[in-house]
Design a protein around this motif. Structure first.
Motif, short mmCIF file in Angstrom:
data_model
loop_
_atom_site.label_atom_id
_atom_site.label_comp_id
_atom_site.label_asym_id
_atom_site.label_seq_id
_atom_site.Cartn_x
_atom_site.Cartn_y
_atom_site.Cartn_z
N ASP A 28 0.84 -1.21 0.00
CA ASP A 28 0.00 0.00 0.00
C ASP A 28 0.87 1.25 0.00
O ASP A 28 1.85 1.33 0.74
CB ASP A 28 -0.91 0.02 1.24
N VAL A 29 0.47 2.21 -0.81
CA VAL A 29 1.17 3.50 -0.85
C VAL A 29 0.12 4.61 -0.99
O VAL A 29 -1.06 4.35 -1.20
CB VAL A 29 2.16 3.58 -2.05
N LEU A 30 0.60 5.84 -0.88
CA LEU A 30 -0.23 7.00 -1.21
C LEU A 30 0.31 7.60 -2.50
O LEU A 30 1.50 7.94 -2.57
CB LEU A 30 -0.15 8.07 -0.11
N ASN A 33 -1.53 11.57 -2.42
CA ASN A 33 -2.39 11.53 -1.24
C ASN A 33 -3.60 10.62 -1.37
O ASN A 33 -4.50 10.66 -0.53
CB ASN A 33 -2.85 12.93 -0.82
N GLU A 34 -3.64 9.81 -2.40
CA GLU A 34 -4.73 8.84 -2.56
C GLU A 34 -4.19 7.45 -2.27
O GLU A 34 -3.10 7.09 -2.72
CB GLU A 34 -5.25 8.92 -4.00
N SER A 35 -4.96 6.67 -1.50
CA SER A 35 -4.55 5.30 -1.17
C SER A 35 -4.63 4.41 -2.40
O SER A 35 -5.71 4.27 -2.99
CB SER A 35 -5.50 4.72 -0.12
N ARG A 37 -2.57 0.75 -4.42
CA ARG A 37 -1.66 -0.35 -4.23
C ARG A 37 -0.52 -0.26 -5.25
O ARG A 37 -0.69 0.24 -6.36
CB ARG A 37 -2.38 -1.68 -4.39
N ALA A 125 2.07 4.69 3.07
CA ALA A 125 0.65 4.73 3.39
C ALA A 125 0.39 4.88 4.88
O ALA A 125 -0.73 5.08 5.29
CB ALA A 125 -0.03 3.46 2.87
#
Ligand code: FES
Length: 128
Positions: A28-30, A33-35, A37, A125
């Motif tokens: 998981d990352v941003l 600023n949106e979550s 994968r 994330a």
């Protein structure tokens, strides 16, 4: 924290979890600023990672979780409309987003582990 992570990287998985042209490890990352994968896989001996987001329509591409390569195990393929990407560079070589590219996540291996490196676009994330 983010500053340190840019230098040292964030532990992603053991090197042994990435088999040559095998299943990818998802994380998981941003992204802006949106979550979202991201995924890491091994190709020609090298670990590579990209945001799991097709350059055609911003959607996840794996046809089963962690399965990104086509039958020949030569290309990353988007399961939605079949765009083909070069696993070495993330460049789209065929399909509706020709010559666009996946968003790369820099990775490095050391001491038997894979680490990924945040950038201005792709951040961890988890909260500091
Ligand atoms: S969403 Fe990937 S090719 Fe269309």
């Amino acid at each position: 924290m983010a500053g340190d992570a840019r230098m040292t990287g964030i532990e992603l998985c053991a090197s042994s979890e990435l088999a040559e042209r095998g299943k990818a490890v998802l994380f998981d990352v941003l992204l802006w600023n949106e979550s979202v994968r991201a995924f890491a896989l091994r190709f020609e001996g090298r670990a590579v990672a990209y945001v799991n987001r097709c350059a055609h329509v911003p959607t996840e591409m794996d046809w089963q979780p962690g399965e990104f390569l086509d039958d020949s195990r030569e290309w990353i393929i988007c399961s939605i409309h079949g765009a083909i990407y070069d696993p070495r560079t993330g460049e789209c070589l065929g399909g509706p987003c020709l010559r666009s590219r996946l968003i790369e996540v820099p990775v490095m291996e050391r001491d038997g582990k894979v680490y990924w490196y945040p950038s201005d676009d792709v951040q961890p994330a988890f909260a500091d």
